[in-house]
Design a protein around this motif. Sequence first.
Motif, PDB file in Angstrom:
ATOM      1  N   MET A  44      93.050  32.937  85.644  1.00  0.00           N
ATOM      2  CA  MET A  44      91.638  32.628  85.434  1.00  0.00           C
ATOM      3  C   MET A  44      90.768  33.879  85.229  1.00  0.00           C
ATOM      4  SD  MET A  44      91.374  28.994  87.484  1.00  0.00           S
ATOM      5  CE  MET A  44      89.415  28.781  87.302  1.00  0.00           C
ATOM      6  N   TYR A  68      95.040  26.037  90.897  1.00  0.00           N
ATOM      7  CA  TYR A  68      94.374  25.959  89.492  1.00  0.00           C
ATOM      8  C   TYR A  68      94.569  24.486  89.009  1.00  0.00           C
ATOM      9  CZ  TYR A  68      94.144  31.012  88.646  1.00  0.00           C
ATOM     10  OH  TYR A  68      93.774  32.306  88.508  1.00  0.00           O
ATOM     11  N   PRO A  80      95.418  24.790  84.831  1.00  0.00           N
ATOM     12  CA  PRO A  80      94.129  24.416  85.154  1.00  0.00           C
ATOM     13  C   PRO A  80      93.111  23.333  84.200  1.00  0.00           C
ATOM     14  CG  PRO A  80      94.512  26.736  84.735  1.00  0.00           C
ATOM     15  CD  PRO A  80      95.643  26.072  84.064  1.00  0.00           C
ATOM     16  N   ASP A 129      88.280  25.855  84.060  1.00  0.00           N
ATOM     17  CA  ASP A 129      88.622  27.232  83.602  1.00  0.00           C
ATOM     18  C   ASP A 129      87.228  27.727  83.052  1.00  0.00           C
ATOM     19  OD1 ASP A 129      90.325  29.157  83.166  1.00  0.00           O
ATOM     20  OD2 ASP A 129      91.251  28.247  81.519  1.00  0.00           O
ATOM     21  N   SER A 153      92.388  17.711  92.411  1.00  0.00           N
ATOM     22  CA  SER A 153      92.603  19.395  92.650  1.00  0.00           C
ATOM     23  C   SER A 153      92.780  19.503  94.234  1.00  0.00           C
ATOM     24  CB  SER A 153      91.594  20.112  92.148  1.00  0.00           C
ATOM     25  OG  SER A 153      91.498  21.451  92.849  1.00  0.00           O
TER      26      SER A 153
END
Length: 318
Positions: free
Chosen positions: A88, A101, A264, A269, A291
Amino acid sequence: MDVLKADNYKQQIKQKALELGFEFFGVAKAEFLEEEAPRLENWLNQQMHGQMAYMANHFDKRLDPTLLVPGAKSVVTLMMNYFPQRVMDVSDNYKIAKYAYGKDYHFVIKDRLKSLMQFIQETVGEVHGRVFVDSAPVMERAWAKKSGMGWIGKNSLLLHKQRGSFFFLAELIIDLDLPPDGPVKDYCGSCTRCMDTCPTEAIPQPYIVDARKCISYLTIELKEQIPDTFEGKMQDWIFGCDICQDVCPWNRFSKPHKVDEFLPAPDMDNLNRNDWQELTEEIFRTIFKKSPVKRTKFEGLKRNIQFAAAATQVVKGN
């Protein structure tokens, strides 16, 4: 069990593990971790685990797999790569560790482990055991080392000769007696890059990490305010840290993963420095719903962002 039969079972289980997306597979005999016992005790006695009280719990279970699974014969260790296809954008931006991610690895891996356990029972017959993904008192790196998966680096992470260290580890502790794999030698040599590059000096000596100084600990495990002594040393990390892995020479062999769940989330992102600073709880819940970042909770992530932002302002002010 007949040696040839046991080896045949092992090969079938290994093949199934590869089909499920695990890159490497190793077996160790389920026995007391004699070498690890004094190291763990010394680390805990020096309070290097900080506020991670759970590390001091179940001391005996961490060292003896038969206390987790009565009658255990084998510890099967599996490795799943998470090295990203694209890092990223971190130019003038806040940073999160690569393992965070995509989707929370606990869910991604546990489902596959359960499928592997089911395959073992269907193939072999009555086999008892448990699956583990960084969620129980299992010393995964010690077992990975014993099963020939790699060696423990000076940053305390497992290093694999063909893959470096950007991978998750998981275990099956089962009462099936499988042929063990032998350990490999330590290939760190005289290299001290991980120690020299750590901005908070969290690796005071080879193979020892003082969690209280580790950026990953400070941004995830620590529940209080980050001490002022770390101001200007966090290098814009707001969830975890990859510094000691990024500088490790063995990670030049890292290859992009092939697990869609680890890609991601598009919204994450695209976040820039201003987006992070203006993050609301509603957006946090939306973007980080599945996440690992949700582990810090909204308040924890905002604390990390504010601490990093304040340090940036000080630097610019100078």
